[in-house]
Design an enzyme around this catalytic site. Structure first.
Site, PDB file in Angstrom:
ATOM      1  N   ARG A  34      22.078 -32.323  35.639  1.00 58.89           N
ATOM      2  CA  ARG A  34      22.399 -32.625  34.250  1.00 58.89           C
ATOM      3  C   ARG A  34      23.127 -33.945  34.205  1.00 58.89           C
ATOM      4  O   ARG A  34      24.085 -34.163  34.931  1.00 58.89           O
ATOM      5  CB  ARG A  34      23.270 -31.523  33.667  1.00 58.89           C
ATOM      6  CG  ARG A  34      22.513 -30.570  32.782  1.00 58.89           C
ATOM      7  CD  ARG A  34      22.078 -31.152  31.465  1.00 58.89           C
ATOM      8  NE  ARG A  34      23.209 -31.169  30.575  1.00 58.89           N
ATOM      9  CZ  ARG A  34      23.763 -30.071  30.071  1.00 58.89           C
ATOM     10  NH1 ARG A  34      23.275 -28.873  30.333  1.00 58.89           N
ATOM     11  NH2 ARG A  34      24.802 -30.158  29.292  1.00 58.89           N
ATOM     12  N   TYR A  68      20.918 -22.378  24.159  1.00 55.78           N
ATOM     13  CA  TYR A  68      21.240 -23.100  22.921  1.00 55.78           C
ATOM     14  C   TYR A  68      20.794 -22.391  21.642  1.00 55.78           C
ATOM     15  O   TYR A  68      20.902 -22.944  20.558  1.00 55.78           O
ATOM     16  CB  TYR A  68      20.704 -24.537  22.991  1.00 55.78           C
ATOM     17  CG  TYR A  68      21.401 -25.298  24.094  1.00 55.78           C
ATOM     18  CD1 TYR A  68      22.649 -25.874  23.896  1.00 55.78           C
ATOM     19  CD2 TYR A  68      20.838 -25.388  25.368  1.00 55.78           C
ATOM     20  CE1 TYR A  68      23.312 -26.536  24.912  1.00 55.78           C
ATOM     21  CE2 TYR A  68      21.497 -26.042  26.393  1.00 55.78           C
ATOM     22  CZ  TYR A  68      22.733 -26.616  26.163  1.00 55.78           C
ATOM     23  OH  TYR A  68      23.393 -27.263  27.174  1.00 55.78           O
ATOM     24  N   ASP A 116      26.819 -24.352  37.480  1.00 54.19           N
ATOM     25  CA  ASP A 116      27.555 -24.972  36.384  1.00 54.19           C
ATOM     26  C   ASP A 116      29.073 -25.025  36.654  1.00 54.19           C
ATOM     27  O   ASP A 116      29.589 -24.309  37.501  1.00 54.19           O
ATOM     28  CB  ASP A 116      27.272 -24.175  35.102  1.00 54.19           C
ATOM     29  CG  ASP A 116      27.409 -25.032  33.849  1.00 54.19           C
ATOM     30  OD1 ASP A 116      27.880 -26.172  33.956  1.00 54.19           O
ATOM     31  OD2 ASP A 116      27.043 -24.545  32.762  1.00 54.19           O
ATOM     32  N   ASP A 133      26.238 -31.384  26.511  1.00 51.34           N
ATOM     33  CA  ASP A 133      25.361 -30.387  25.910  1.00 51.34           C
ATOM     34  C   ASP A 133      24.764 -30.893  24.595  1.00 51.34           C
ATOM     35  O   ASP A 133      25.467 -31.511  23.792  1.00 51.34           O
ATOM     36  CB  ASP A 133      26.151 -29.119  25.582  1.00 51.34           C
ATOM     37  CG  ASP A 133      26.551 -28.344  26.831  1.00 51.34           C
ATOM     38  OD1 ASP A 133      26.467 -28.902  27.935  1.00 51.34           O
ATOM     39  OD2 ASP A 133      26.944 -27.168  26.683  1.00 51.34           O
TER      40      ASP A 133
HETATM   41  C1  9PG Z   1      27.143 -21.977  29.466  1.00 42.64           C
HETATM   42  C2  9PG Z   1      26.942 -23.443  29.167  1.00 42.64           C
HETATM   43  C3  9PG Z   1      25.478 -23.893  29.318  1.00 42.64           C
HETATM   44  C4  9PG Z   1      25.406 -25.397  29.162  1.00 42.64           C
HETATM   45  C5  9PG Z   1      26.347 -26.070  30.146  1.00 42.64           C
HETATM   46  C6  9PG Z   1      27.763 -25.565  29.916  1.00 42.64           C
HETATM   47  O1  9PG Z   1      34.254 -25.271  27.095  1.00 42.64           O
HETATM   48  N1  9PG Z   1      33.638 -26.278  27.519  1.00 42.64           N
HETATM   49  O2  9PG Z   1      34.234 -27.365  27.675  1.00 42.64           O
HETATM   50  C7  9PG Z   1      32.252 -26.180  27.822  1.00 42.64           C
HETATM   51  C8  9PG Z   1      31.585 -27.296  28.325  1.00 42.64           C
HETATM   52  C9  9PG Z   1      30.229 -27.200  28.586  1.00 42.64           C
HETATM   53  C10 9PG Z   1      29.561 -26.030  28.387  1.00 42.64           C
HETATM   54  C11 9PG Z   1      30.221 -24.925  27.896  1.00 42.64           C
HETATM   55  C12 9PG Z   1      31.583 -24.997  27.616  1.00 42.64           C
HETATM   56  O3  9PG Z   1      28.203 -25.961  28.637  1.00 42.64           O
HETATM   57  O4  9PG Z   1      26.303 -27.445  30.048  1.00 42.64           O
HETATM   58  O5  9PG Z   1      24.086 -25.861  29.402  1.00 42.64           O
HETATM   59  O6  9PG Z   1      24.975 -23.518  30.581  1.00 42.64           O
HETATM   60  O7  9PG Z   1      27.793 -24.148  30.043  1.00 42.64           O
HETATM   61  O8  9PG Z   1      28.471 -21.622  29.313  1.00 42.64           O
END
Ligand code: 9PG
Length: 588
Positions: free
Chosen positions: A437, A237, A381, A441
């Site tokens: 989780r 972050y 993830d 985010d």
């Molecule tokens: C890394 C991140 C971090 C984070 C996760 C996740 O594009 N999207 O919809 C999208 C959703 C969630 C996201 C990233 C992109 O975050 O929750 O802690 O690890 O991936 O890419």
């Protein structure tokens, strides 16, 4: 309000209208549905005579077998006073949990411009709902009317199939469809599938009902709830995709006075999505050398992978095209769109086929290798990927089974390493993850950042500290019953952020009081004494709240059903009330 059994339905349109008792065999079109009565054991729900638990099963009654999208127990909702409200529990980590009013609010799939790819991220069933009034909740729900006396309806598990609750308008008023979602799985002729038990309980406040359900579901699913309280650092972050090995080393060098157990490298080190053992040009070292350096600094090495995704131009996808799930036309199935990943198709990612034995071997080997080179903490993830409609090597597997098979393979390879689920269909991972989780985010801002283009219908899933707070409160009851809750990282820096110190404090108190994992995700050089003191306060609160949770005192959100979003998080000793607009808060 009363719930009365009405009939069994097979999606879509085949029904057995029997009424009265649900117990016995229901022949519906080409299927036989068996519903067995069983009275909820007294140790499960302390809720008097109103708790019921139904075991049920389904078998295909036709030569050659049959595919099945879903089967539902349909309950009529009678004598509701005033508008019905439904607690909508989200499908996966980032999916919002809220309370919607029947007849007023709409299912997110109805939003103009809602995309199937996004619907599949946030719902078990990626199709648009058929009834404009329909509201959906995944795995469990609460219904309440103006009497104020809620009813909980939930499945006791989710690793064999998803469970979706659909509140719909029926001919005689509202109906609750309790749907076992098998996602077009092929049932062999005569094969009987045991479905997850359906639990119904009332006669107590919502927090008591949720606690009873989660305790029961955790026992049934053999939840892993004994890992120690986790304090750590995560690269995401502050650095996001741009993280470099130098950034990691810089923070490791500053970490001595910080109380971290875990030091976790997030997205950005890998050569390609899918090629997790090869680093990119920003990381001159190999993954094993990175783990060694973290371990030498006295921390548990942690690493992020999105194990079920593959970039179109990754080695894994180009060397093993047969490992990818496909669309009906035979082209690789797309299960995620994330432009920063590139990957040859502008950010569209392919889904690995977790019903293919070689993919499961690969996943087991991948996890085993990462643990062998020193990573004792794996963040897994985008793990909803195997749940999409598509063509899968083994057509008998349900979406939930495909997700779970991937997780189980990783667990086989990882041994007793700490597994953190993320983007995880919540009901499918009980018993395999140590931490999970439970919200969207966080972000260095309280509302959704102005630069974010919110997804049609799914605003509540977008990165924002406010959205993370809502799910942290709504899912607080799951902590140490189903896994260790991961509310997402603290935000402590006082530069390069739009969060006010009041909003930072609100979020730190929420993370602490939730008893869940406490990870810092700032450039440590940007955290001043105020941020450091806030971390110490959050950890002290967190250790106390987590210790109480181990002893049965799991935090709750006592006023969950009062508003559209939760406003309060309570522990045994105090309560945090948050103003969703300002991000200000009070502790009593
Ligand atoms: C890394 C991140 C971090 C984070 C996760 C996740 O594009 N999207 O919809 C999208 C959703 C969630 C996201 C990233 C992109 O975050 O929750 O802690 O690890 O991936 O890419």
């Amino acid at each position: 309000m009363q719930l009365i059994f009405d009939r069994i339905e097979i999606a879509d349109g085949h029904r057995a209208a029997l009424g009265g008792s649900p117990d016995g065999e229901h022949v519906v079109d080409q299927f036989v549905v068996g519903v067995a009565p069983s009275i909820a054991a007294a140790h499960v729900f302390d809720l008097g005579a109103q708790a019921h638990s139904w075991s049920w099963s389904i078998a295909a009654d036709v030569a050659g077998g049959c595919t099945l999208r879903s089967v539902s127990i349909v309950l009529r909702v009678v004598d509701a006073r005033g508008p019905l409200r439904m607690f909508r529990h989200g499908y996966q980590s980032w999916s919002p949990c809220d309370v919607a009013v029947f007849g007023l609010h709409r299912d997110p799939s109805f939003a103009e411009g809602s995309l199937e790819l996004v619907r599949g991220v946030h719902q078990a069933d990626q199709r648009v709902v058929s009834d404009p009034d329909e509201l959906r909740s995944e795995w469990l729900t609460l219904l309440v009317d103006d009497s104020g006396s809620p009813v909980l309806i939930g499945f006791d598990g989710g690793d064999r199939h998803d469970g979706t609750f659909r509140l719909r308008s029926g001919v005689d008023g509202p109906e609750l469809w309790c749907e076992a979602f098998l996602g077009d799985a092929l049932l062999a002729a005569g094969e009987e599938r045991h479905l997850h038990d359906l639990l119904i309980a009332g006669g107590a406040p919502s927090d008591v009902l949720l606690a009873g359900w989660a305790t029961h579901a955790g026992r049934v699913g053999r939840a892993r709830v004994h890992a120690p309280y986790q304090v750590g650092w995560c690269s995401w972050y502050h650095y996001f995709h741009d993280v470099t090995e130098t950034d990691l080393d810089h923070n490791l060098a500053l970490a001595d006075p910080w109380p971290f157990d875990v030091f976790q490298l997030d997205d950005g080190y890998q050569a390609a999505i899918g090629d997790w053992l090869i680093t990119n040009e920003k990381f001159p070292s190999e993954v094993g050398a990175i783990a060694d350096r973290i371990a030498a600094a006295g921390r548990t090495p942690g690493i992020w992978i999105a194990p079920f995704l593959a970039a179109p131009d990754s080695r894994i996808a180009t060397e093993h095209p047969e490992w990818l799930a496909t669309f009906p036309d035979g082209s690789p199935l797309i299960t995620m769109f994330n432009p920063p990943w590139g990957g040859g198709l502008g950010g569209f990612m392919y889904g690995l086929d977790t019903t293919h034995p070689e993919v499961l071997e690969h996943l087991e080997h991948l996890a085993g290798t990462l643990v062998d080179v020193g990573f004792d903490y794996l963040k897994l993830d985008f793990t909803f990927s195997p749940s999409y409609d598509g063509v899968w090597h083994d057509p008998s597997r349900t979406p939930a089974q495909r997700v779970r098979a991937g997780y189980d393979a990783i667990r086989r390879g990882a041994g007793e390493a700490f597994l953190l689920g993320c983007g995880s269909p919540q009901s499918a991972v009980v018993g395999v993850v140590d931490g999970n989780r439970i919200g969207p985010d966080v972000a260095p801002s309280w509302p959704i950042e102005a630069k974010t283009d919110p997804l049609a219908g799914y605003r509540g899933s977008q990165p924002s500290t406010r959205n993370a707070w809502f799910n942290t409160a709504a899912r607080s009851f799951m902590h140490r019953r189903l896994w260790l809750n991961d509310p997402d990282c603290l935000m402590l820096r006082n530069a390069e952020t739009e969060l006010t110190s009041e909003q930072m404090r609100t979020w730190a108190l929420a993370v602490g009081m939730s008893g869940g994992m406490a990870l810092v995700s700032d450039d440590l050089a940007l955290v001043g004494p105020e941020g450091r003191a806030l971390l110490d306060e959050a950890i002290a609160l967190g250790r106390a709240s987590d210790a109480a949770a181990r002893d049965g005192g799991v935090p709750t959100s006592p006023e969950l059903l009062l508003g559209p979003t939760p406003g309060m998080l309570s522990t045994r000793s105090s309560a945090l009330t948050v103003d969703p607009e300002s991000g200000g808060s009070q502790v009593e």
